[in-house]
Design a protein around this motif. Structure first.
Motif, PDB file in Angstrom:
ATOM      1  N   ASP A 159       0.987  -1.520  -0.078  1.00 26.15           N
ATOM      2  CA  ASP A 159       0.069  -0.315  -0.183  1.00 26.15           C
ATOM      3  C   ASP A 159       0.975   1.148   0.041  1.00 26.15           C
ATOM      4  OD1 ASP A 159      -2.136   1.982  -0.035  1.00 26.15           O
ATOM      5  OD2 ASP A 159      -2.981   0.705   1.746  1.00 26.15           O
ATOM      6  N   GLN A 160       1.547   1.917  -1.048  1.00 27.39           N
ATOM      7  CA  GLN A 160       2.630   2.771  -1.029  1.00 27.39           C
ATOM      8  C   GLN A 160       1.544   3.804  -1.018  1.00 27.39           C
ATOM      9  OE1 GLN A 160       3.620   0.501  -3.904  1.00 27.39           O
ATOM     10  NE2 GLN A 160       5.978  -0.395  -3.039  1.00 27.39           N
ATOM     11  N   GLU A 161       1.202   3.713  -1.688  1.00 27.76           N
ATOM     12  CA  GLU A 161      -0.590   4.606  -1.900  1.00 27.76           C
ATOM     13  C   GLU A 161      -0.499   5.638  -0.052  1.00 27.76           C
ATOM     14  OE1 GLU A 161      -2.919   7.372  -4.198  1.00 27.76           O
ATOM     15  OE2 GLU A 161      -2.866   5.660  -5.030  1.00 27.76           O
ATOM     16  N   LYS A 162      -0.497   4.740   0.601  1.00 31.38           N
ATOM     17  CA  LYS A 162      -0.874   5.127   2.490  1.00 31.38           C
ATOM     18  C   LYS A 162       0.200   5.314   2.224  1.00 31.38           C
ATOM     19  CE  LYS A 162      -1.953   3.162   6.360  1.00 31.38           C
ATOM     20  NZ  LYS A 162      -2.402   1.690   6.968  1.00 31.38           N
ATOM     21  N   ILE A 163       1.395   4.833   2.389  1.00 35.20           N
ATOM     22  CA  ILE A 163       2.345   6.096   3.385  1.00 35.20           C
ATOM     23  C   ILE A 163       2.705   6.782   2.867  1.00 35.20           C
ATOM     24  CG2 ILE A 163       3.870   4.669   2.088  1.00 35.20           C
ATOM     25  CD1 ILE A 163       5.586   3.775   5.130  1.00 35.20           C
ATOM     26  N   ILE A 164       2.790   7.372   1.617  1.00 37.49           N
ATOM     27  CA  ILE A 164       3.618   8.183   0.890  1.00 37.49           C
ATOM     28  C   ILE A 164       2.386   9.447   1.424  1.00 37.49           C
ATOM     29  CG2 ILE A 164       3.879   9.414  -1.239  1.00 37.49           C
ATOM     30  CD1 ILE A 164       4.132   6.711  -2.722  1.00 37.49           C
ATOM     31  N   GLY A 165       0.933   9.290   1.174  1.00 35.13           N
ATOM     32  CA  GLY A 165       0.190   9.986   2.061  1.00 35.13           C
ATOM     33  C   GLY A 165       0.448   9.878   3.792  1.00 35.13           C
ATOM     34  N   HIS A 166       0.382   9.255   4.517  1.00 36.78           N
ATOM     35  CA  HIS A 166       0.672   9.287   5.360  1.00 36.78           C
ATOM     36  C   HIS A 166       2.169  10.150   6.020  1.00 36.78           C
ATOM     37  CE1 HIS A 166       0.413   7.896   9.973  1.00 36.78           C
ATOM     38  NE2 HIS A 166       2.273   7.435   9.917  1.00 36.78           N
ATOM     39  N   ILE A 187       8.351   3.310 -12.535  1.00 34.66           N
ATOM     40  CA  ILE A 187       8.651   4.695 -12.313  1.00 34.66           C
ATOM     41  C   ILE A 187       7.285   5.370 -12.278  1.00 34.66           C
ATOM     42  CG2 ILE A 187       9.152   6.807 -14.049  1.00 34.66           C
ATOM     43  CD1 ILE A 187      11.514   4.672 -14.612  1.00 34.66           C
ATOM     44  N   GLU A 188       6.410   5.098 -13.345  1.00 35.12           N
ATOM     45  CA  GLU A 188       4.904   5.612 -14.167  1.00 35.12           C
ATOM     46  C   GLU A 188       4.350   5.153 -12.723  1.00 35.12           C
ATOM     47  OE1 GLU A 188       7.163   5.332 -16.923  1.00 35.12           O
ATOM     48  OE2 GLU A 188       6.689   3.606 -15.765  1.00 35.12           O
ATOM     49  N   ARG A 189       4.022   4.678 -12.003  1.00 36.68           N
ATOM     50  CA  ARG A 189       3.268   4.095 -10.958  1.00 36.68           C
ATOM     51  C   ARG A 189       3.563   4.940  -9.581  1.00 36.68           C
ATOM     52  NH1 ARG A 189      -0.415   1.726  -7.463  1.00 36.68           N
ATOM     53  NH2 ARG A 189       0.647   0.728  -6.047  1.00 36.68           N
ATOM     54  N   PHE A 190       4.401   4.929  -9.333  1.00 40.62           N
ATOM     55  CA  PHE A 190       5.604   5.491  -8.228  1.00 40.62           C
ATOM     56  C   PHE A 190       5.260   7.389  -8.843  1.00 40.62           C
ATOM     57  CE2 PHE A 190       8.099   9.545  -6.751  1.00 40.62           C
ATOM     58  CZ  PHE A 190       8.644   8.795  -5.399  1.00 40.62           C
ATOM     59  N   GLU A 191       4.726   7.808  -9.718  1.00 40.19           N
ATOM     60  CA  GLU A 191       4.906   9.276 -10.074  1.00 40.19           C
ATOM     61  C   GLU A 191       3.237   9.620  -9.943  1.00 40.19           C
ATOM     62  OE1 GLU A 191       7.032  10.879 -13.258  1.00 40.19           O
ATOM     63  OE2 GLU A 191       9.212  10.497 -12.803  1.00 40.19           O
ATOM     64  N   ARG A 192       2.525   8.471 -11.089  1.00 38.70           N
ATOM     65  CA  ARG A 192       0.994   8.687  -9.762  1.00 38.70           C
ATOM     66  C   ARG A 192       0.132   8.900  -8.843  1.00 38.70           C
ATOM     67  NH1 ARG A 192       1.071   4.441 -14.539  1.00 38.70           N
ATOM     68  NH2 ARG A 192       0.653   2.887 -12.451  1.00 38.70           N
ATOM     69  N   ILE A 193       1.216   7.957  -8.094  1.00 38.43           N
ATOM     70  CA  ILE A 193       0.883   8.401  -6.887  1.00 38.43           C
ATOM     71  C   ILE A 193       1.039   9.726  -6.265  1.00 38.43           C
ATOM     72  CG2 ILE A 193       1.200   6.893  -4.066  1.00 38.43           C
ATOM     73  CD1 ILE A 193       1.789   4.600  -5.573  1.00 38.43           C
ATOM     74  N   VAL A 229      16.302   4.983  -9.391  1.00 38.92           N
ATOM     75  CA  VAL A 229      15.658   6.509  -9.361  1.00 38.92           C
ATOM     76  C   VAL A 229      15.960   6.843  -8.327  1.00 38.92           C
ATOM     77  CG1 VAL A 229      14.395   5.907 -11.620  1.00 38.92           C
ATOM     78  CG2 VAL A 229      13.269   5.455  -8.830  1.00 38.92           C
ATOM     79  N   TYR A 230      16.231   8.790  -7.785  1.00 42.98           N
ATOM     80  CA  TYR A 230      16.318   8.858  -7.126  1.00 42.98           C
ATOM     81  C   TYR A 230      14.993  10.034  -7.275  1.00 42.98           C
ATOM     82  CZ  TYR A 230      21.080   7.481  -5.355  1.00 42.98           C
ATOM     83  OH  TYR A 230      21.749   7.086  -4.585  1.00 42.98           O
ATOM     84  N   TYR A 231      14.498  10.470  -6.270  1.00 45.72           N
ATOM     85  CA  TYR A 231      13.087  11.755  -6.476  1.00 45.72           C
ATOM     86  C   TYR A 231      13.145  13.070  -4.639  1.00 45.72           C
ATOM     87  CZ  TYR A 231      10.543   9.689 -10.042  1.00 45.72           C
ATOM     88  OH  TYR A 231      10.193   8.893 -11.249  1.00 45.72           O
ATOM     89  N   MET A 232      13.019  13.661  -4.947  1.00 42.75           N
ATOM     90  CA  MET A 232      12.452  14.469  -4.051  1.00 42.75           C
ATOM     91  C   MET A 232      11.410  15.324  -4.018  1.00 42.75           C
ATOM     92  SD  MET A 232      15.382  15.030  -1.437  1.00 42.75           S
ATOM     93  CE  MET A 232      14.885  16.785  -0.246  1.00 42.75           C
ATOM     94  N   ILE A 233      10.589  14.556  -3.060  1.00 44.35           N
ATOM     95  CA  ILE A 233       9.380  14.939  -3.472  1.00 44.35           C
ATOM     96  C   ILE A 233       8.643  15.902  -2.012  1.00 44.35           C
ATOM     97  CG2 ILE A 233       8.492  13.357  -4.994  1.00 44.35           C
ATOM     98  CD1 ILE A 233       6.847  12.272  -2.676  1.00 44.35           C
ATOM     99  N   LYS A 234       7.138  17.074  -2.343  1.00 45.87           N
ATOM    100  CA  LYS A 234       7.105  17.889  -1.535  1.00 45.87           C
ATOM    101  C   LYS A 234       5.719  18.357  -1.209  1.00 45.87           C
ATOM    102  CE  LYS A 234       8.666  22.470  -3.181  1.00 45.87           C
ATOM    103  NZ  LYS A 234       8.961  24.352  -2.789  1.00 45.87           N
TER     104      LYS A 234
END
Length: 265
Positions: A121-128, A203-209, A258-263
């Motif tokens: 449930d990657q969507e849950k943790i990224i939102g959390h 990559i695509e799933r991560f960026e969609r989330i 891949v490396y990302y920074m998001i805010k």
């Protein structure tokens, strides 16, 4: 053929330290040039190698991991930072209410290095994670795209041939499991690899989330050759060719990290 670093915690820790110092830290510094006093948490900190260079630069850190034995190992490597109050190491689930109560809006940087591809449930943790960020906070992610040659982490196989075969993790689940059994892999390896097959992320799933959870990507870097390979195999890191990095889906097959920074937006 389990690689040496899978069996040697000290070697694994040092590889993490070197990779973090040479690649992760400079990437984070693109958004946070001044590191001293930065409040940092790593989710899935393991032996604490990723946090070590941040501690050396004066960051105040929290390392959290679900595995108490790995937290105990981290303590052996990072005792001086525990003693001076610069570091906390916690064996806990970040969803726990008491964890959120203690650390809500606390962190300028949250790190998930080689972690998101193991989390259901990657969507849950990224939102959390938004609840744990300070007003200026960002999240760093580093992970291997699922479709890359060894995106299934099959390098942990005991069988040398299986550990080297690229893309074998893309077989249908029953066939993949059958091949693992046929080559003599034990229950522990089979369970681990099937779990990764369930949680691997493209990559695509991560960026969609990221978009759905209303984050903005502030930094992004794709690697043809994962920086950690420098320390594991003596192969220099190589950034992905920009035209390849721009091709959706195909880029997953030839991008090893891949490396990302998001805010939050």
């Amino acid at each position: 053929m389990a690689l040496e670093h899978h069996l040697d915690a000290t070697l694994r820790h040092q590889q993490q330290v070197d990779n973090s110092r040479d690649y992760v830290l400079p990437f984070i510094q693109q958004e946070f040039p001044q590191l001293e006093g930065l409040r940092v948490m790593e989710v899935g900190c393991g032996e604490g190698g990723v946090l070590t260079p941040l501690l050396e630069k004066g960051c105040n850190c929290v390392g959290v991991d679900l595995a108490p034995d790995r937290i105990e190992l981290a303590k052996t490597f990072l005792q001086k930072y525990l003693d001076n109050g610069q570091l906390k190491l916690i064996a806990k689930n970040i969803y726990d209410l008491d964890f959120l109560g203690e650390f809500r809006n606390s962190f300028d940087v949250i790190i998930l290095k080689d972690a998101i591809e193991h989390i259901p449930d990657q969507e849950k943790i990224i939102g959390h994670l938004k609840q744990l960020l300070s007003p200026r906070g960002q999240v760093y992610f580093g992970f291997p795209p699922w479709y890359m040659p060894h995106g299934g982490h099959q390098q942990i196989c005991k069988n040398k041939f299986l550990s080297m075969v690229p893309y074998i993790h893309l077989l249908p689940r029953p066939l993949y499991k059958g091949v693992l059994r046929m080559f003599g892999e034990g229950d522990d390896v089979v369970i681990d690899l099937m779990d990764v097959k369930s949680t691997g992320i493209s990559i695509e799933r991560f960026e969609r989330i990221v978009k759905r959870q209303q984050y903005k990507i502030t930094q992004r870097r794709f690697y043809l050759i994962n920086p950690i390979y420098k320390y594991k195999f003596g192969v220099s890191a190589r950034v992905q060719w920009k035209p390849i990095a721009a091709i959706p889906f195909f880029r997953n097959f030839v991008t090893t990290c891949v490396y990302y920074m998001i805010k939050p937006e």
